[in-house]
Design a protein around this motif. Structure first.
Motif, PDB file in Angstrom:
ATOM      1  N   ASP A 171       0.843  -1.192   0.000  1.00 36.16           N
ATOM      2  CA  ASP A 171       0.000   0.000   0.000  1.00 36.16           C
ATOM      3  C   ASP A 171       0.886   1.252   0.000  1.00 36.16           C
ATOM      4  OD1 ASP A 171       0.989   0.144   2.596  1.00 36.16           O
ATOM      5  OD2 ASP A 171      -0.809  -0.707   3.481  1.00 36.16           O
ATOM      6  N   ARG A 190      -0.491   6.990  13.122  1.00 39.29           N
ATOM      7  CA  ARG A 190      -1.680   6.125  13.018  1.00 39.29           C
ATOM      8  C   ARG A 190      -1.460   4.813  13.777  1.00 39.29           C
ATOM      9  NH1 ARG A 190      -1.793   7.939   7.523  1.00 39.29           N
ATOM     10  NH2 ARG A 190      -1.017   5.940   6.741  1.00 39.29           N
ATOM     11  N   ARG A 194      -3.158   3.332  17.579  1.00 42.10           N
ATOM     12  CA  ARG A 194      -3.785   2.016  17.744  1.00 42.10           C
ATOM     13  C   ARG A 194      -3.066   1.167  18.792  1.00 42.10           C
ATOM     14  NH1 ARG A 194      -7.257   0.927  13.209  1.00 42.10           N
ATOM     15  NH2 ARG A 194      -7.263  -1.271  13.819  1.00 42.10           N
ATOM     16  N   ALA A 211      -6.887  -3.789   8.778  1.00 42.52           N
ATOM     17  CA  ALA A 211      -6.860  -2.723   7.773  1.00 42.52           C
ATOM     18  C   ALA A 211      -7.462  -1.448   8.348  1.00 42.52           C
ATOM     19  CB  ALA A 211      -7.635  -3.161   6.532  1.00 42.52           C
ATOM     20  N   GLN A 212      -6.976  -0.305   7.846  1.00 42.14           N
ATOM     21  CA  GLN A 212      -7.457   0.975   8.339  1.00 42.14           C
ATOM     22  C   GLN A 212      -8.293   1.678   7.276  1.00 42.14           C
ATOM     23  OE1 GLN A 212      -4.345   3.255  10.383  1.00 42.14           O
ATOM     24  NE2 GLN A 212      -3.096   1.401  10.494  1.00 42.14           N
ATOM     25  N   LYS A 213      -9.087   2.651   7.712  1.00 38.39           N
ATOM     26  CA  LYS A 213     -10.022   3.332   6.817  1.00 38.39           C
ATOM     27  C   LYS A 213      -9.326   4.097   5.698  1.00 38.39           C
ATOM     28  CE  LYS A 213     -13.607   3.892  10.340  1.00 38.39           C
ATOM     29  NZ  LYS A 213     -14.442   4.856  11.118  1.00 38.39           N
ATOM     30  N   ASP A 214      -8.072   4.497   5.915  1.00 38.04           N
ATOM     31  CA  ASP A 214      -7.368   5.274   4.894  1.00 38.04           C
ATOM     32  C   ASP A 214      -6.788   4.399   3.789  1.00 38.04           C
ATOM     33  OD1 ASP A 214      -5.345   3.991   6.204  1.00 38.04           O
ATOM     34  OD2 ASP A 214      -4.242   5.784   6.779  1.00 38.04           O
ATOM     35  N   GLY A 215      -7.039   3.090   3.834  1.00 38.42           N
ATOM     36  CA  GLY A 215      -6.539   2.188   2.801  1.00 38.42           C
ATOM     37  C   GLY A 215      -5.292   1.430   3.187  1.00 38.42           C
ATOM     38  N   THR A 216      -4.759   1.679   4.384  1.00 41.90           N
ATOM     39  CA  THR A 216      -3.578   0.948   4.850  1.00 41.90           C
ATOM     40  C   THR A 216      -3.955  -0.509   5.092  1.00 41.90           C
ATOM     41  OG1 THR A 216      -2.701   2.934   5.901  1.00 41.90           O
ATOM     42  CG2 THR A 216      -1.786   0.822   6.606  1.00 41.90           C
TER      43      THR A 216
END
Length: 511
Positions: A171, A190, A194, A211-216
């Motif tokens: 990513d 980020r 967490r 997975a994170q909301k920003d696409g990570t």
């Protein structure tokens, strides 16, 4: 020994793409920067970076030069490597042609390439002296095969030490990490939010981050420890939750990585101590200048000694040292020559413009909250002791507040140096204790008498400027001077008398 295709494979398609490779495949020995308006010194086996290539004609000329000197490859950013003229020149010169991703920072690419070459050297050493572990890049590949995902190996400060193949299947956060050779600050924030680094410090064997909301994409993270100390970590970009069996197998690689990190630390500590000893000998003016230049990789050009205030009793001292090292290693292709002597951190830097030189370092360190930094004048490597003495003198002026900081160069503050040296010499000769000035100094209100006389002498014939320096009205200045004239048994209209009084006042204020 590593070839051009081997370097490209290690770096991965995220950063490099081979455009042309001659036969036989060239072997790589070093990394060289092709700078603008400067004749590049190219040797056999060099990877030459076309940092300042502005046109296709420049690119063709550089390729021809590299071919004449047996360089291994030339690296360009788009669009130069794709030009037909450049490819034709590379084929005729029998030089490999490699395209660098347009978003890649040249400075970071240099350090990544050097890491690959260092890893290749380690691999050759391991082949001659087999041990229980190989280089970090091979370990990263092995760990990636176990977890079936691309892996990075990072130190305790989130700097990337090695990475596996297949990084193009990750990513943007991982791509930025590889290109910058460290985890970007926003990505760190980020993961920190967490609780990832808190879990790492607690000794967990494996940590899964969804997975994170920003696409990570999800991460499987394993701490690398030895004797309770956190040496670093391994990060795998996975598609989703990983089975306990596969996670345990991934974690099993951590002790082998820890052994390699400890060996790497020991080697770096040894190199750092050797480098520091050479720097100290250069600063003291002892030892061979040729040996110092060769061992520290100092070019045949003027250098400055830079002194940074990093007193041991300052709580910021360690951070200050690390900050300077970080600034120095931002230079393209330059290895920092640094030593700590009695709480002062000294660095030998070339007196050149651009990355890695004094001008760039000065700009980087000129922050209001930064440490006090002083530089001597540019000198040959054989005369570094003189530049060190000048840096110490300029640093003393900064510490005393006689020069506005936080950064000063000896050759820029010459007026202050003249006054200070005059004051020190005059004080030693006792000049401030003779004549009518002694009477003024004995008065209870001596301060305003001395300050007024000092500014009046500094601004001859300009009472407004003298009053402004004292932040008083010109009429107040005239009143004070009438009091001083009445109290001092001397002819203030005589130029020799004024010069003598000013010398005495300089001795009092500047010594």
């Amino acid at each position: 020994m590593i070839t051009v295709p081997g370097v490209v494979d290690r770096m991965g398609p995220t950063l490099l793409r081979t455009v042309h490779t001659p036969d036989p495949t060239p072997v790589v020995t070093d990394v060289v920067i092709a700078e603008a308006a400067k004749r590049t010194q190219v040797s056999s086996g060099d990877l030459v970076l076309g940092v300042a290539t502005a046109s296709t004609a420049d690119a063709v000329d550089l390729v021809r030069l590299c071919g004449q000197h047996g360089a291994a490859a030339v690296l360009f950013k788009p669009p130069h490597a794709a030009r037909t003229a450049v490819r034709t020149a590379a084929q005729k010169a029998r030089v490999a042609l490699v395209e660098v991703h347009s978003a890649t920072a040249w400075a970071q690419l240099v350090w990544l390439l050097r890491s690959v070459l260092d890893a290749a050297a380690d691999e050759a050493t391991d082949a001659l002296n087999p041990g229980p572990f190989g280089d970090l890049f091979r370990l990263a590949d092995a760990a990636a095969a176990v977890v079936d995902a691309p892996v990075t190996i990072e130190d305790a400060n989130s700097r990337v030490l090695a990475y596996s193949a297949r990084q193009d299947r990750t990513d943007p956060a991982r791509v930025s990490t590889i290109m910058g050779r460290r985890v970007p600050d926003d990505v760190l924030a980020r993961f920190r939010s967490r609780g990832v680094f808190r879990e790492l410090s607690r000794g967990r064997t494996a940590i899964f981050v969804p997975a994170q909301k920003d696409g990570t994409l999800p991460r499987l993270i394993v701490p690398v420890r030895m004797g309770g100390e956190l040496l670093g970590s391994m990060w795998a970009v996975v598609a989703g939750p990983v089975s306990d069996e596969r996670a345990a197998a991934f974690a099993d690689a951590a002790p082998v990585v820890a052994l390699h990190l400890l060996r790497r630390r020991a080697r770096e500590d040894s190199d750092r101590r050797r480098s520091a000893e050479l720097v100290r000998s250069a600063l003291d003016g002892t030892g061979s200048a040729r040996l110092v230049a060769a061992e520290l990789d100092l070019a045949d050009e003027p250098h400055r000694v830079v002194a940074m205030d990093a007193q041991a009793d300052d709580p910021r001292a360690e951070g200050v040292r690390l900050a300077l090292l970080e600034r120095l290693t931002e230079g393209v292709g330059r290895r920092p020559a640094v030593a700590d002597v009695h709480g002062v951190l000294y660095a030998i830097v070339p007196d050149v413009a651009g990355p890695g030189g004094w001008s760039a370092l000065r700009e980087a360190l000129s922050t209001p909250t930064g440490p006090l930094v002083a530089a001597g004048t540019p000198v040959p490597v054989s005369d570094l002791a003189r530049s060190r003495a000048e840096a110490d003198e300029a640093l003393s002026l900064l510490r005393a507040g006689l020069v506005t900081g936080p950064v000063a160069a000896h050759d820029d503050v010459w007026a202050v140096l003249v006054l200070h040296r005059t004051a020190v010499a005059s004080t030693g000769a006792g000049v401030a204790h003779v004549g009518p000035l002694a009477l003024l100094r004995s008065r209870e209100d001596a301060d305003w008498y001395l300050d007024t006389l000092y500014e009046w002498l500094r601004h001859p014939g300009d009472p407004r400027a003298a009053a402004a320096a004292l932040t008083i009205h010109p009429n107040t200045l005239r009143y004070r001077m009438s009091r001083i004239t009445a109290a001092v048994d001397a002819d203030l209209g005589d130029p020799d008398t004024r010069l003598a009084l000013l010398t005495q006042l300089v001795a009092l204020r500047w010594s």
